[in-house]
Design a protein around this motif. Structure first.
Motif, PDB file in Angstrom:
ATOM      1  N   CYS A 269       0.700  -1.264   0.014  1.00 32.78           N
ATOM      2  CA  CYS A 269       0.106   0.150  -0.045  1.00 32.78           C
ATOM      3  C   CYS A 269       0.813   1.270  -0.007  1.00 32.78           C
ATOM      4  CB  CYS A 269      -0.879   0.123   1.319  1.00 32.78           C
ATOM      5  SG  CYS A 269      -0.107   0.389   2.743  1.00 32.78           S
ATOM      6  N   ILE A 270       2.188   1.143   0.103  1.00 33.62           N
ATOM      7  CA  ILE A 270       3.014   2.236   0.034  1.00 33.62           C
ATOM      8  C   ILE A 270       3.744   2.433  -1.302  1.00 33.62           C
ATOM      9  CG2 ILE A 270       5.004   3.405   1.078  1.00 33.62           C
ATOM     10  CD1 ILE A 270       2.958   3.133   3.072  1.00 33.62           C
TER      11      ILE A 270
ATOM     12  N   ARG B  72       6.183  14.586   5.588  1.00 35.97           N
ATOM     13  CA  ARG B  72       7.752  14.691   5.168  1.00 35.97           C
ATOM     14  C   ARG B  72       8.158  13.270   4.682  1.00 35.97           C
ATOM     15  NH1 ARG B  72       8.201  17.121   9.989  1.00 35.97           N
ATOM     16  NH2 ARG B  72       8.670  15.348  11.013  1.00 35.97           N
ATOM     17  N   GLN B  73       7.381  12.105   5.232  1.00 43.80           N
ATOM     18  CA  GLN B  73       7.632  10.661   4.796  1.00 43.80           C
ATOM     19  C   GLN B  73       7.029  10.448   3.369  1.00 43.80           C
ATOM     20  OE1 GLN B  73      10.245   9.878   6.450  1.00 43.80           O
ATOM     21  NE2 GLN B  73       9.490   8.152   7.842  1.00 43.80           N
ATOM     22  N   GLY B  74       6.301  11.241   2.806  1.00 46.68           N
ATOM     23  CA  GLY B  74       5.509  10.988   1.730  1.00 46.68           C
ATOM     24  C   GLY B  74       4.338  10.028   1.603  1.00 46.68           C
ATOM     25  N   ILE B  75       3.770   9.929   2.969  1.00 44.13           N
ATOM     26  CA  ILE B  75       2.678   8.780   3.135  1.00 44.13           C
ATOM     27  C   ILE B  75       1.348   9.579   3.952  1.00 44.13           C
ATOM     28  CG2 ILE B  75       4.449   6.795   3.444  1.00 44.13           C
ATOM     29  CD1 ILE B  75       3.965   7.183   6.706  1.00 44.13           C
ATOM     30  N   ALA B  76       1.300  10.627   3.320  1.00 45.14           N
ATOM     31  CA  ALA B  76       0.101  11.627   3.766  1.00 45.14           C
ATOM     32  C   ALA B  76      -1.248  10.857   3.719  1.00 45.14           C
ATOM     33  CB  ALA B  76       0.133  13.023   3.706  1.00 45.14           C
ATOM     34  N   TYR B  77      -1.080  10.283   2.220  1.00 40.46           N
ATOM     35  CA  TYR B  77      -2.260   9.610   1.910  1.00 40.46           C
ATOM     36  C   TYR B  77      -2.861   8.572   2.662  1.00 40.46           C
ATOM     37  CZ  TYR B  77       1.573   6.370   0.484  1.00 40.46           C
ATOM     38  OH  TYR B  77       2.797   5.911   0.436  1.00 40.46           O
ATOM     39  N   LEU B  78      -2.113   8.028   3.813  1.00 40.58           N
ATOM     40  CA  LEU B  78      -2.631   7.022   4.548  1.00 40.58           C
ATOM     41  C   LEU B  78      -3.766   7.515   5.497  1.00 40.58           C
ATOM     42  CD1 LEU B  78       0.603   5.238   5.862  1.00 40.58           C
ATOM     43  CD2 LEU B  78      -1.071   4.388   4.340  1.00 40.58           C
TER      44      LEU B  78
END
Ligand SMILES: [Zn+2]
Ligand SMILES: [Zn+2]
Ligand SMILES: [Zn+2]
Ligand SMILES: [Zn+2]
Ligand SMILES: [Zn+2]
Ligand SMILES: [Zn+2]
Length: 385
Positions: A153-154, A315-321
């Motif tokens: 999912c990432i 910052r980690q580029g995973i805000a979509y979670l």
């Protein structure tokens, strides 16, 4: 499936499936197609919608042999019919490339007026038709049997279960029927950027009952939080806390304390402050062998949305979670709703037809089924390979 067996092929040397089974098979294939396509009827190019939260994407290796472009469902059907099209299932934040500069002279029939490129699109090796750490195509022409793959999912790449760093595929949380017990899978390459998840309670990890998943084995990194985090009344440090206001202050106090990752976070799901009670920025990837993560149903809802945590996700580029519509779960839910609508519109058409057939007609119909099935299969194969 047919109770009295009268619908079976038993008397003919034909495959022994019944009309009901056949219809079920077709419906299952249709359902799968609808789920992947998100209920998109494939008539309009999705370009005008911009970078969609999630959509089915195809890569045409005839038009773009470099494999660094993707097109929407409608374009794959209308602009790339008969081409070598790779089906990529769904991708997040993607905008249709059909007919842009990557396609040379090939124009989009549906939406020819596009920018030269879509700079925010990202392309992994799936667009070249290879998957997993082994880089094999799917279906793999050299494999004896096609092994199912699971999507991270990432990074959204697809993996064979025996290529994700597990000691055994038995470690994948599945029930007795082999159905996945997890909502999301995070591959071993992406799990280090998600190591903060170890601060959360056990409930976010999908596990087989009575067995400890690999991710949980190092229990110094795993918080022993309240297993029933749906319970609104929390027992915190031995004291019942039911006043949100007082919780908030105590949790904010903890946030500034800089608790090391190895210590147990003071997780509080009902808090309006930081749920972790520790600074998410102190988490760091461990240098041990990276293991994949399997996340339980609803785990994304548990993620803290406080300012500090949200900034960390960005910052980690995973805000979509934290975006509900990013999840496959939600995408499929919407697809099912659209499908339900569609089925209601054409309600009864097929069943009425079958019910109206007499026994002889049914047999005649059945003998034609294999032809139809082959046709449909080749259609599905063109659509999804
Ligand atoms: Zn398109
Ligand atoms: Zn093409
Ligand atoms: Zn097109
Ligand atoms: Zn592989
Ligand atoms: Zn990944
Ligand atoms: Zn937080």
């Amino acid at each position: 499936m047919a109770g009295d067996g009268s619908d079976t092929f038993a008397d003919e040397a034909e495959p022994s499936f019944t009309i009901d089974e056949y219809i079920e098979g077709i419906e299952a294939e249709e359902l799968e197609a609808d789920l992947v396509l998100g209920g998109d009827d494939g008539k309009e190019c999705t370009y005008a919608g911009g970078y969609l939260t999630r959509q089915a994407i195809f890569s045409c290796l005839t038009c773009v042999p470099a494999g660094n472009a993707g097109v929407c469902t409608a374009c794959s059907l209308n602009c790339h019919d008969g081409h070598e099209v790779v089906e990529l299932w769904t991708k997040r934040k993607f905008r249709c490339d059909c007919g842009n500069t990557k396609f040379g002279d090939h124009l989009c029939k549906l939406c020819p007026d596009k920018d030269s490129e879509n700079p925010a699109n990202s392309y992994n090796h799936n667009f070249k038709g290879s998957y997993c750490t082994c880089g094999r195509p799917y279906p793999d022409p050299e494999a004896k049997e096609q092994i199912e793959m699971i999507q991270c999912c990432i990074c959204e790449d697809w993996f064979h279960e025996d290529h994700i760093g597990l000691n055994s595929v038995e470690e994948v949380p599945r029930d007795e029927e082999g159905e996945p017990l997890y909502e999301d899978f995070i591959c071993h390459k992406c799990s280090p950027i998600c190591s903060f998840l170890k601060l959360y309670p056990d409930a976010i990890w999908a596990t087989k009952q009575n067995s400890v998943s690999q991710a949980d084995k190092n229990d110094s990194n795993v918080m022993e939080g309240p297993s029933d985090h749906a319970n609104s009344e929390k027992l915190e440090n031995g004291v019942h806390v039911d006043d949100v206001g007082s919780e908030k202050t105590s949790v904010e106090g903890n946030c500034t304390k800089d608790i090391a990752v190895s210590e147990k976070a003071n997780f509080d799901s009902s808090s309006s402050g930081c749920k972790l009670g520790t600074d998410i920025n102190t988490t760091s990837a461990d240098s041990e062998k990276n293991m994949p993560f399997f996340m339980s149903r609803g785990w994304r809802d548990t993620l803290c949305r406080c300012e500090k945590c949200v900034n960390f996700y960005v910052r980690q580029g995973i805000a979509y979670l934290t975006d509900k519509e990013d999840s496959i779960e939600e995408y499929e839910k919407i697809a099912k709703q659209k499908r339900q609508k569609k089925l209601e519109q054409q309600e009864g058409a097929e069943t009425n037809f079958l019910n109206s057939l007499g026994h002889v007609q049914k047999i005649e119909f059945l003998s034609g089924i294999n032809d139809i099935k082959n046709e449909i299969q080749s259609f599905v194969v063109t659509l999804f390979t």
